[in-house]
Design an enzyme around this catalytic site. Structure first.
Site, PDB file in Angstrom:
ATOM      1  N   CYS A 169       0.184   4.475   2.892  1.00 18.03           N
ATOM      2  CA  CYS A 169      -0.594   3.489   2.669  1.00 18.03           C
ATOM      3  C   CYS A 169       0.198   2.318   3.425  1.00 18.03           C
ATOM      4  O   CYS A 169       1.418   2.087   3.513  1.00 18.03           O
ATOM      5  CB  CYS A 169      -0.869   3.066   1.637  1.00 18.03           C
ATOM      6  SG  CYS A 169      -2.127   1.680   1.079  1.00 18.03           S
ATOM      7  N   LEU A 226      -0.128  -2.018   4.602  1.00 18.92           N
ATOM      8  CA  LEU A 226      -0.753  -3.415   4.256  1.00 18.92           C
ATOM      9  C   LEU A 226       0.127  -4.521   4.621  1.00 18.92           C
ATOM     10  O   LEU A 226       1.196  -4.763   4.245  1.00 18.92           O
ATOM     11  CB  LEU A 226      -1.210  -3.551   2.904  1.00 18.92           C
ATOM     12  CG  LEU A 226      -1.704  -4.865   2.146  1.00 18.92           C
ATOM     13  CD1 LEU A 226      -3.146  -5.078   2.793  1.00 18.92           C
ATOM     14  CD2 LEU A 226      -1.774  -5.132   0.792  1.00 18.92           C
ATOM     15  N   THR A 227      -0.443  -5.463   5.255  1.00 21.50           N
ATOM     16  CA  THR A 227       0.187  -6.809   5.645  1.00 21.50           C
ATOM     17  C   THR A 227      -0.736  -7.713   4.795  1.00 21.50           C
ATOM     18  O   THR A 227      -1.910  -7.940   4.843  1.00 21.50           O
ATOM     19  CB  THR A 227       0.220  -7.322   7.050  1.00 21.50           C
ATOM     20  OG1 THR A 227       1.074  -6.076   7.870  1.00 21.50           O
ATOM     21  CG2 THR A 227       1.002  -8.713   7.161  1.00 21.50           C
ATOM     22  N   GLN A 274      -0.376 -11.926   8.329  1.00 21.06           N
ATOM     23  CA  GLN A 274      -1.074 -11.390   9.221  1.00 21.06           C
ATOM     24  C   GLN A 274      -1.130 -12.095  10.459  1.00 21.06           C
ATOM     25  O   GLN A 274      -0.992 -13.313  10.500  1.00 21.06           O
ATOM     26  CB  GLN A 274      -2.387 -10.917   8.840  1.00 21.06           C
ATOM     27  CG  GLN A 274      -2.535  -9.852   7.821  1.00 21.06           C
ATOM     28  CD  GLN A 274      -4.094  -9.547   7.380  1.00 21.06           C
ATOM     29  OE1 GLN A 274      -5.061  -9.920   7.939  1.00 21.06           O
ATOM     30  NE2 GLN A 274      -4.241  -8.639   6.256  1.00 21.06           N
ATOM     31  N   GLY A 291       2.980 -10.141  13.617  1.00 23.65           N
ATOM     32  CA  GLY A 291       3.738  -8.935  14.002  1.00 23.65           C
ATOM     33  C   GLY A 291       4.402  -8.043  13.197  1.00 23.65           C
ATOM     34  O   GLY A 291       4.862  -7.022  13.307  1.00 23.65           O
ATOM     35  N   TYR A 292       4.113  -8.346  11.758  1.00 21.91           N
ATOM     36  CA  TYR A 292       4.517  -7.774  10.680  1.00 21.91           C
ATOM     37  C   TYR A 292       3.920  -6.159  10.452  1.00 21.91           C
ATOM     38  O   TYR A 292       4.629  -5.220  10.100  1.00 21.91           O
ATOM     39  CB  TYR A 292       4.415  -8.458   9.489  1.00 21.91           C
ATOM     40  CG  TYR A 292       5.243  -9.504   9.156  1.00 21.91           C
ATOM     41  CD1 TYR A 292       6.804  -9.589   9.442  1.00 21.91           C
ATOM     42  CD2 TYR A 292       4.663 -10.865   8.793  1.00 21.91           C
ATOM     43  CE1 TYR A 292       7.369 -10.686   9.488  1.00 21.91           C
ATOM     44  CE2 TYR A 292       5.840 -11.897   8.947  1.00 21.91           C
ATOM     45  CZ  TYR A 292       6.903 -11.705   9.027  1.00 21.91           C
ATOM     46  OH  TYR A 292       7.690 -13.011   8.865  1.00 21.91           O
ATOM     47  N   LYS A 343       3.010  -4.175  12.889  1.00 21.85           N
ATOM     48  CA  LYS A 343       3.525  -3.538  14.058  1.00 21.85           C
ATOM     49  C   LYS A 343       4.915  -3.235  13.525  1.00 21.85           C
ATOM     50  O   LYS A 343       5.606  -1.971  13.880  1.00 21.85           O
ATOM     51  CB  LYS A 343       3.458  -4.333  15.331  1.00 21.85           C
ATOM     52  CG  LYS A 343       2.291  -4.303  15.767  1.00 21.85           C
ATOM     53  CD  LYS A 343       2.086  -5.543  16.804  1.00 21.85           C
ATOM     54  CE  LYS A 343       0.614  -5.675  17.296  1.00 21.85           C
ATOM     55  NZ  LYS A 343       0.766  -7.146  18.033  1.00 21.85           N
ATOM     56  N   GLU A 378      -1.252   9.000   7.190  1.00 24.90           N
ATOM     57  CA  GLU A 378      -2.129   9.877   6.350  1.00 24.90           C
ATOM     58  C   GLU A 378      -3.551   9.216   6.726  1.00 24.90           C
ATOM     59  O   GLU A 378      -3.650   7.908   6.799  1.00 24.90           O
ATOM     60  CB  GLU A 378      -1.699   9.748   4.916  1.00 24.90           C
ATOM     61  CG  GLU A 378      -2.747  10.357   4.041  1.00 24.90           C
ATOM     62  CD  GLU A 378      -2.387  10.262   2.525  1.00 24.90           C
ATOM     63  OE1 GLU A 378      -3.345  10.008   1.672  1.00 24.90           O
ATOM     64  OE2 GLU A 378      -1.425  10.097   2.269  1.00 24.90           O
ATOM     65  N   SER A 416      -7.592   2.634   7.459  1.00 23.06           N
ATOM     66  CA  SER A 416      -8.446   1.426   7.538  1.00 23.06           C
ATOM     67  C   SER A 416      -8.698   1.036   9.045  1.00 23.06           C
ATOM     68  O   SER A 416      -8.069   1.445   9.891  1.00 23.06           O
ATOM     69  CB  SER A 416      -7.861   0.291   6.702  1.00 23.06           C
ATOM     70  OG  SER A 416      -6.834  -0.316   7.377  1.00 23.06           O
TER      71      SER A 416
END
Length: 445
Positions: A311, A313-314, A319, A322-323, A325, A345, A349
């Site tokens: 999983c 998520l930023t 957002q 560049g976080y 990436k 996995e 999204s």
């Protein structure tokens, strides 16, 4: 899929509003001053129109209508749910709507005056529709699956599963959260414990991720909470960025709270209550007040399918910096340390899939551009820790691979590579491998 920018989130804990739409005077008599000072009456809508509109109310679930959004423009919506307003007449309802052109993260409660009743379409009986479409996927469902899942061959939700998922999670239960200095609008439903069902806003401790119903509770908690960073080992620090590895078995409550939080911003994701089997890698921006969570990814301690990420998520305030990436690159650096190839996995999204395709494109094309001579898919996989299947599908989507004499051949024209690299965008923040101090989980005592 069309897109609407989500509201800008200000650092002072407020959401910057878009231009307010003009107020609608519905059925009221309006007057304008004429040049001689007399009042000129504007003719009100006809009694027939009033009667027809009144007969529509309250709108049924399933109704399709045009709705005025935050940009002041009207967009087609479908009524997902309705609720009676505490103060008002028999037909005074709020409506939970889905903007059919856009992702479910923009679904919201709206008031009647935002709806153009002249645009109401005939309500389709949901039960009849279920029978007709139970074996046939609608174009809307097909589009959603195409956007949120990877190529054929990976796990997908079938139409029935997708409908069941959307029915269960159709209405956002938490509208906003407060996390640190930010107030954030949520995107999706998250199955918080029943005692939080009546809470439209939750307050999170940004360090231990405990959540509360009231601001006063959070303030009392913050006076007692000793944590100033996630409860785990700091495995990376470069400048103001730190990465913490949190073992779900050792920090079960933190892991579960992180899953509750993440589900507010991830749609097609299973919420794992048994977090013992996972490691959480939490990225933070650090200052003199502590380490503030930017985002995270999780991975199974032992994955038979070679998943190096479960999983990702930023958080919305961070957002487009560049976080995301960076998190993807970090997961592959861990795979390299383990001496394994990895893959995320499925299902991903929609935003996750876009990030991965961008990452794979940039990494592979950078190598192809610098490499002289022939190079195989396996060699690319060994160099990058990217699974061969992901390399193959990425290069095929870029039309950089051909099948000749029983084998795949990479065709790397320099001009074509430059064009694709430009289209892929910038690479984001770099992972400084020299700052990574980490031992793979299997080697820990």
């Amino acid at each position: 899929m069309g897109s609407i920018d989500t509201p800008t989130i200000a650092e002072n804990g407020t959401t910057q509003s878009h231009a307010a739409a003009a107020a609608v005077a519905d059925g009221d008599q309006m007057h304008l001053a004429s040049s001689n000072g007399a009042l000129a009456q504007i003719t009100p809508e006809s009694e027939a129109t009033k009667k027809r509109r009144s007969s529509m109310l309250p709108l049924e679930v399933g109704t399709q209508v045009m709705c005025r959004w935050r940009d002041g423009k009207y967009h087609p919506v479908k009524v997902i749910e309705r609720r009676k307003m505490h103060f008002g007449g028999a037909n005074d309802y709020e409506y939970y709507v889905h903007y059919t052109e856009f992702n479910r993260r923009l679904d919201e409660w709206v008031k009647l005056e935002q709806l153009d009743l002249d645009s109401v379409e005939t309500v389709v009986d949901e039960k009849v529709e279920d029978k007709v479409t139970s074996l046939k996927m609608t174009r809307h469902q097909k589009r959603k699956i195409d956007e949120t899942h990877v190529e054929v061959g990976h796990e997908e939700l079938d139409a029935a599963s997708l409908r069941e998922h959307e029915e269960f999670t159709k209405v956002k239960n938490i509208a906003t959260i407060e996390l640190g200095r930010y107030e954030i609008e949520t995107w999706y439903f998250s199955p918080f414990p029943p005692e939080y069902n009546d809470s439209l806003k939750l307050y999170f401790c940004e360090f231990c991720l405990n959540f509360m119903k009231r601001k006063e509770q959070l303030q009392r908690h913050m006076r007692k909470c000793d944590l100033k960073h996630p409860p785990g080992d700091e495995i990376y620090r470069s400048g103001t960025l730190s990465m913490f590895e949190v073992d779900g078995k050792k920090n079960k409550v933190y892991g579960q709270n992180l899953c509750y939080l993440a589900k507010l911003f991830l749609d097609h994701k299973t919420l794992y209550y048994d977090v013992d089997l996972f490691l959480f890698y939490v990225l933070c921006e650090c200052d003199d007040r502590g380490c503030h969570m930017v985002g995270y990814f999780s991975k199974e301690k032992h994955s038979e399918e070679s998943y190096n990420l479960a999983c990702i998520l930023t958080l919305p305030p961070y957002q487009r910096k560049g976080y995301g990436k960076f998190l993807i690159a970090f997961s592959y650096e861990l795979s390299k340390k383990e001496g394994k190839v990895g893959t995320p996995e499925r299902p991903l999204s929609d935003l996750g899939l876009l990030s991965y395709r961008g990452y794979w494109t940039r990494v592979l094309l950078d190598i192809l551009k610098k490499h002289k001579g022939n190079i195989s898919i396996k060699e690319l996989s060994d160099m990058t820790a990217i699974k061969a299947e992901d390399i193959l599908t990425t290069l095929q989507s870029l039309e950089l691979i051909q099948y000749r004499k029983g084998q795949h051949v990479i065709c790397a024209d320099p001009k074509v590579l430059d064009r694709h690299l430009k289209a892929a965008g910038r690479g984001g923040l770099e992972v400084d491998v020299s700052k990574l101090i980490w031992t793979p989980y299997k080697e820990q005592s």
